[in-house]
Design a protein around this motif. Sequence first.
Motif, PDB file in Angstrom:
ATOM      1  N   LEU A 161       0.825  -1.203   0.000  1.00 45.41           N
ATOM      2  CA  LEU A 161       0.000   0.000   0.000  1.00 45.41           C
ATOM      3  C   LEU A 161       0.866   1.263   0.000  1.00 45.41           C
ATOM      4  O   LEU A 161       0.577   2.229  -0.695  1.00 45.41           O
ATOM      5  N   VAL A 162       1.948   1.235   0.785  1.00 47.74           N
ATOM      6  CA  VAL A 162       2.836   2.403   0.797  1.00 47.74           C
ATOM      7  C   VAL A 162       3.960   2.256  -0.220  1.00 47.74           C
ATOM      8  O   VAL A 162       4.919   3.021  -0.223  1.00 47.74           O
ATOM      9  N   GLN A 163       3.863   1.250  -1.046  1.00 48.44           N
ATOM     10  CA  GLN A 163       4.787   1.034  -2.176  1.00 48.44           C
ATOM     11  C   GLN A 163       6.236   0.850  -1.746  1.00 48.44           C
ATOM     12  O   GLN A 163       7.157   1.309  -2.404  1.00 48.44           O
ATOM     13  N   LEU A 164       6.423   0.158  -0.616  1.00 42.94           N
ATOM     14  CA  LEU A 164       7.794  -0.030  -0.149  1.00 42.94           C
ATOM     15  C   LEU A 164       8.068  -1.480   0.230  1.00 42.94           C
ATOM     16  O   LEU A 164       8.941  -1.743   1.051  1.00 42.94           O
ATOM     17  N   ASP A 165       7.342  -2.407  -0.353  1.00 48.45           N
ATOM     18  CA  ASP A 165       7.520  -3.800   0.048  1.00 48.45           C
ATOM     19  C   ASP A 165       8.945  -4.277  -0.177  1.00 48.45           C
ATOM     20  O   ASP A 165       9.465  -5.094   0.573  1.00 48.45           O
ATOM     21  N   TRP A 166       9.594  -3.721  -1.192  1.00 45.46           N
ATOM     22  CA  TRP A 166      10.964  -4.144  -1.498  1.00 45.46           C
ATOM     23  C   TRP A 166      11.981  -3.763  -0.418  1.00 45.46           C
ATOM     24  O   TRP A 166      13.097  -4.225  -0.428  1.00 45.46           O
ATOM     25  N   LEU A 167      11.561  -2.948   0.542  1.00 45.56           N
ATOM     26  CA  LEU A 167      12.491  -2.539   1.609  1.00 45.56           C
ATOM     27  C   LEU A 167      12.273  -3.325   2.897  1.00 45.56           C
ATOM     28  O   LEU A 167      12.831  -2.982   3.929  1.00 45.56           O
ATOM     29  N   HIS A 168      11.480  -4.404   2.832  1.00 48.04           N
ATOM     30  CA  HIS A 168      10.993  -4.993   4.087  1.00 48.04           C
ATOM     31  C   HIS A 168      12.083  -5.477   5.033  1.00 48.04           C
ATOM     32  O   HIS A 168      11.897  -5.499   6.229  1.00 48.04           O
TER      33      HIS A 168
END
Lengths: 338, 275, 287
Positions: free
Chosen positions: A123-130
């Motif tokens: 949703l916040v478009q940052l899944d790649w930074l998990h």
Amino acid sequence: MSILLSNISKKFGRFSALNNINLEIPEGELVALLGPSGCGKTTLLRIIAGLERPDQGRVLLNGEDKTEQHVSHRGIGFVFQHYALFRHMTVFDNVAFGLRVKPRRERPGEHEIVKKVHALLELVQLDWLHDRYPDQLSGGQRQRIALARALAVEPSVLLLDEPFGALDASVRKDLRQWLRNLHHELNVTSIFVTHDQEEAMEVASRVVVLNQGRIEQQGSPSDIYDHPANAFVSRFIGQTNVFTPEQQDDAWLATFGLQPGKTAHVRPHDIDIEKSSEQDAQAILKDWQHLGALIRVELVKNGSNDRFYAEMPNEHFKRLQLDKGDKVSLRIRQAHWF
Amino acid sequence: MSQSNIMPGFRPTLAFTLLYLGLVVLIPLSTLVFKSFQLSWEDYLSVITNDRVVASFRVSFVTSLAAAAVASLFGFIIAWVLVRYPFPGKRLFDALIDLPFALPTAVAGIVLAAIYQPNGYIGTLLTDMFGLQVAYKPLGIVVALIFISLPFFVRTVEPVLQEFDSTMEEAASSLGATRRQVFVRIILPNLLPASLTGFALAFARSVGEYGSVIFIAGNLPYVSEIVPLMIITKLEQYEYAGATAIALTMLVISFLLLLVINLLQLWVRKRSGQL
Amino acid sequence: MSAIAYPINEAKAVERPQALRDPDWVRWSLTAVAVGFIVLFLCLPLGIVIIEAFSKGWQTYWSALTQPDAQAAMQLTLLTALVTVPLNTVFGVAAAWAITRFEFRGKSLLTTLIDLPFSVSPVISGLIFVLLFGAQGWFGEWLSAHDVKVLFAVPGILLATLFITFPFVARELIPLMQEMGSEEEEAALSLGASGWRTFFWVTLPNIKWALLYGVLLCNARAMGEFGAVSVVSGHIRGLTNTLPLHVEVSYNEYDFVGAFASASILAGLAIVTLILKSALEWRQARR
């Protein structure tokens, strides 16, 4: 969830931060608490959250008195000014935190937590930074992670303390729009604190102007801009020229209803100018600046040194064929008297 | 010399620094290493594996560990209270924490002995009520080492607690965490590196401590004889080789501890985002 | 993140935010434990020194302090501090200047080496000088041939103290001067100031409190060191006993009043050190 504040007051030592605040916020609104620093806006937000207790007054969420309830039970989402991300946890663990600390019978299974956290990160478009740590993120990324973390517990109210305060100007612009869209999508009652009137006007559906611990005015952005309730609001929101009729040639102001003993607040775009011959000229054009779509003209009244400003569309200014030092006549379309 | 060529005094200050460091620290310290080269491996082993020497190492390590643990536990509470709770006389108590730094160890030694000997101020109480003797027992060593190592722990954890970003606690609270969960999941993990550093510093100082211990220890071979005293005993018997062997072993151990402490501090800085 | 948004921006909050305040019973019991521990472990010993010193009355106390051996011990302690503190102060300033104002290879190794004496047990610090100057030491033969006494004499005590107190000033100055940067000095130099003038007019005013702080700690340790000095001194009464050694000797001879009388002087020194230290910290915090 609707929010009702009645008679809220709060002191820190001898400093009175909030004075008898009454405020009602209907469900689903996106509200800005706007005011200069030290006006009490952050304190008010923290009282709604339950991070501070008011000295007097009640906080009602959905009609229920929550004044005495601890922050951990209020079911609010709070986004801190400097984000307060947990430094020793990855982005994923930060967002999962609220779910993992739930009492056992309410806690979702680990599998569900993983799914939910990834959904939020998308949703916040940052899944790649998990799997990063907060220190490895940029300011804008931290901001969005902080928001995802607050949303994880499905709060009924979202509270944001100066959400864009610590960001670069360009990032700020993007995030404002993004927050507005997100609010449309989630439709959760949201309140954010800001000292930037432009930000409040752009993002909020409703603006509450605070000054020295009191509410000066509340309403929709256009309400507040077009009908400021007092001199403070008029000066604080947008640009305003202030004229004191006694000291100046006041004939031209009188065209819009002179009120003795008061000052006139005139928006720059409410002043029309025209090239003029010697006799009836009221002001001299000193300088002008290009503001993109608008031109801002610096003017000085005859026999005075006080500068004031008029604004008009680019095309219009070209048509007037004005130059520095030209004499102009003035006409106002609207003034507020305080 | 990229920083600035206009700064004066590079050569004289560096030359003086190196010369002074060499004369006062490096040359004296290197004698220990060279002296130990004169020992054969067998000689070294026979000194180190001697029963009495082994016992002294055991006494030193066990008492130091115990003291560091107690100092850490109470040091944590003290740091917590000093940073977070207002109470009258707080500044005075805070200043007092450094007393063990400032008080000569010999003074600490005789005072602690006077307090905890069987007919001493607290010793009497403990003997009468619990039949517990502190002074002239290993327990006495622990008490002296707690005194010595307390400020090392407090002064390591205190600044970290002071700088601790409390909004992290508020954030956790607003997400529904109980006070206990906040402590276990947010505060402790953030203080852990500093606490471990404090513990290691307290331990390192305790292992080498001499002055405050010998008056209260009783110095009974095999029971309450610490390693530094062992070195002095060897010296007094003119067994220079033996003293050197023990000293070198201690030195290596304390350098290893130093390495651990430095790694911990690196970890602390990394975690707190200063790197 | 040192600029933490606390206290709350609106006002100087005197207390922690309400949501983070621990329950009263937790606060009270933890405070009681902390204060109790400090009183038992720190205040009590300080009080006992005074009580024991005066246990046989003012007269005995005074004569214990004025007897020749005690006087000699005090003089030696003062001499030790007078020699070692200035030397280590000059070294500390020079080392901090070289390390913080220039880039060179091996800088971090040098910084580590300066801290070395802190991690060496006092007894070992004494031992190395025995190995160096003792009868069987490196310079032992040469020294005895030329009739120079280092070990079991004043020079040995000075050297051991020098070693023990070596890092104190440098380690206060290095972080401070690193943080300060050299801009102000560069400005002074660019305005035509000489190197010495730059140091005395620009650097020194900026570091004076930290310098004093380092000197204070260095002095406390120089006067109070026991372990290292004990190894090299030989405990010759009236000649090579410093005040801490005099405490030990008196105590071992069951002259408790004598031991505690000397100890009270050292405890007084510790208290003065703590007061000055707090004052300096307060000053620095206000800057």
